[in-house]
Design a protein around this motif. Sequence first.
Motif, PDB file in Angstrom:
ATOM      1  N   PHE A 226       0.882  -1.185   0.000  1.00  0.00           N
ATOM      2  CA  PHE A 226       0.000   0.000   0.000  1.00  0.00           C
ATOM      3  C   PHE A 226       0.911   1.223   0.000  1.00  0.00           C
ATOM      4  CE2 PHE A 226       0.497  -1.643   4.209  1.00  0.00           C
ATOM      5  CZ  PHE A 226       0.807  -0.541   4.995  1.00  0.00           C
ATOM      6  N   PHE A 227       1.038   1.808  -1.153  1.00  0.00           N
ATOM      7  CA  PHE A 227       1.950   2.933  -1.324  1.00  0.00           C
ATOM      8  C   PHE A 227       1.198   4.207  -0.981  1.00  0.00           C
ATOM      9  CE2 PHE A 227       4.163   6.136  -3.803  1.00  0.00           C
ATOM     10  CZ  PHE A 227       5.477   5.852  -3.478  1.00  0.00           C
ATOM     11  N   ASN A 228       1.723   4.943  -0.018  1.00  0.00           N
ATOM     12  CA  ASN A 228       1.017   6.155   0.383  1.00  0.00           C
ATOM     13  C   ASN A 228       1.839   7.391   0.047  1.00  0.00           C
ATOM     14  OD1 ASN A 228       0.170   8.375   2.299  1.00  0.00           O
ATOM     15  ND2 ASN A 228      -1.468   6.897   2.514  1.00  0.00           N
ATOM     16  N   THR A 229       1.400   8.104  -0.973  1.00  0.00           N
ATOM     17  CA  THR A 229       2.171   9.283  -1.406  1.00  0.00           C
ATOM     18  C   THR A 229       2.141  10.390  -0.364  1.00  0.00           C
ATOM     19  OG1 THR A 229       0.216   9.833  -2.663  1.00  0.00           O
ATOM     20  CG2 THR A 229       2.057   8.995  -3.913  1.00  0.00           C
ATOM     21  N   ASP A 230       1.057  10.472   0.432  1.00  0.00           N
ATOM     22  CA  ASP A 230       0.985  11.517   1.468  1.00  0.00           C
ATOM     23  C   ASP A 230       2.147  11.367   2.441  1.00  0.00           C
ATOM     24  OD1 ASP A 230      -1.256  12.568   0.434  1.00  0.00           O
ATOM     25  OD2 ASP A 230      -2.636  11.567   1.816  1.00  0.00           O
ATOM     26  N   VAL A 231       2.398  10.117   2.871  1.00  0.00           N
ATOM     27  CA  VAL A 231       3.473   9.894   3.840  1.00  0.00           C
ATOM     28  C   VAL A 231       4.827  10.115   3.182  1.00  0.00           C
ATOM     29  CG1 VAL A 231       4.599   8.183   5.319  1.00  0.00           C
ATOM     30  CG2 VAL A 231       2.122   8.301   5.239  1.00  0.00           C
ATOM     31  N   ILE A 232       4.996   9.600   1.963  1.00  0.00           N
ATOM     32  CA  ILE A 232       6.287   9.730   1.299  1.00  0.00           C
ATOM     33  C   ILE A 232       6.612  11.201   1.050  1.00  0.00           C
ATOM     34  CG2 ILE A 232       7.651   9.102  -0.754  1.00  0.00           C
ATOM     35  CD1 ILE A 232       6.921   6.690   0.986  1.00  0.00           C
ATOM     36  N   SER A 233       5.620  11.962   0.574  1.00  0.00           N
ATOM     37  CA  SER A 233       5.920  13.364   0.261  1.00  0.00           C
ATOM     38  C   SER A 233       6.091  14.211   1.524  1.00  0.00           C
ATOM     39  CB  SER A 233       4.849  13.956  -0.661  1.00  0.00           C
ATOM     40  OG  SER A 233       3.597  13.792  -0.070  1.00  0.00           O
ATOM     41  N   ASN A 234       5.547  13.751   2.642  1.00  0.00           N
ATOM     42  CA  ASN A 234       5.726  14.495   3.899  1.00  0.00           C
ATOM     43  C   ASN A 234       6.797  13.867   4.784  1.00  0.00           C
ATOM     44  OD1 ASN A 234       3.855  16.756   4.099  1.00  0.00           O
ATOM     45  ND2 ASN A 234       2.269  15.193   3.841  1.00  0.00           N
TER      46      ASN A 234
END
Length: 293
Positions: free
Chosen positions: A272-280
């Motif tokens: 489950f790739f979460n861009t919100d977490v990666i970008s923050n």
Amino acid sequence: MGLLDGVFKKNVSAEPQKPVAPQKTADIAKPVETKKEVKPMADKIKVGHVHMSGCTGCLVSLADNYEGLLTILDRYADLVYGLTLADVRHIPKMDVALVEGSVCIQDKCSVDEIKLTRENAAVVVAVGGCACYGNITRFSRGGQQNQPQMESYLPIGDLIKVDVYIPGCAPTPQLIRNVCVMAYLLLKGTKEQKDLATAYLKPLMALAARGTEACGCDLMYDVINQGLCMGCGSCAASCPVRAITMEYGKPNIDRELCIKCGACYAQCPRSFFNTDVISNYEAINEAIMAALQ
Ligand code: SF4
Ligand code: SF4
């Protein structure tokens, strides 16, 4: 500058220091004024540790934050319940319940306890493979002295609604710590902090919504069979019982060894790739580090 530097870092005056005049005798006699320590935030949240059918390893993992845990207890959270650590006998109202272990449904006390936890806690966090997925208690069959009737164990999500999962057997101290800090920001922070905490907690909430079953086979069904596996080996590294070996660049699961903890799927970067977490990521990391300084 991190997103939360202004909140957590101590105020340091930019004004140049005036030269200090030599002290008079009368001044020396005066008691020295000590400045009150300014807490970084107003209120602490109330946190409890609820021990169901677990081994206390998840609590030990929380304690393995060492000074980090003391900082959390000093500044952000009051431990209002936890039979291992505090002499409080009944589950009180709390903001966050950290629940460890699965529930034996032949034990009325345990069933009542988990239901009361849900009633009394704003946020219920399943900590560890047993609370999330049943883990080793999935293999319980009863028939042992002195309570042979205790045969059926369920992850807590089968009995109550769970808000956040922290998978792992045991879960890492860092993940438990991060969730505690983020829960604090979610409940007591500014709008910006709440947004950050929501972004961080979202994938762990998605895991809770996904269900209560876990197995190494999840990698087959939900990653490899879907054409998503990139052969990074994170799943093999995260398995506590070494049930996964990398063969020809892909994980091979020994189902006889698997204890159904869910760590491999949770750790897989393709699950489950979460861009919100990666970008923050930087802001989240800085916020947590600053909070614990
Ligand atoms: S962690 Fe995920 S992507 Fe990496 S090897 Fe395992 S299944 Fe494949
Ligand atoms: S394969 Fe390993 S990490 Fe995955 S669920 Fe089984 S025991 Fe847990």
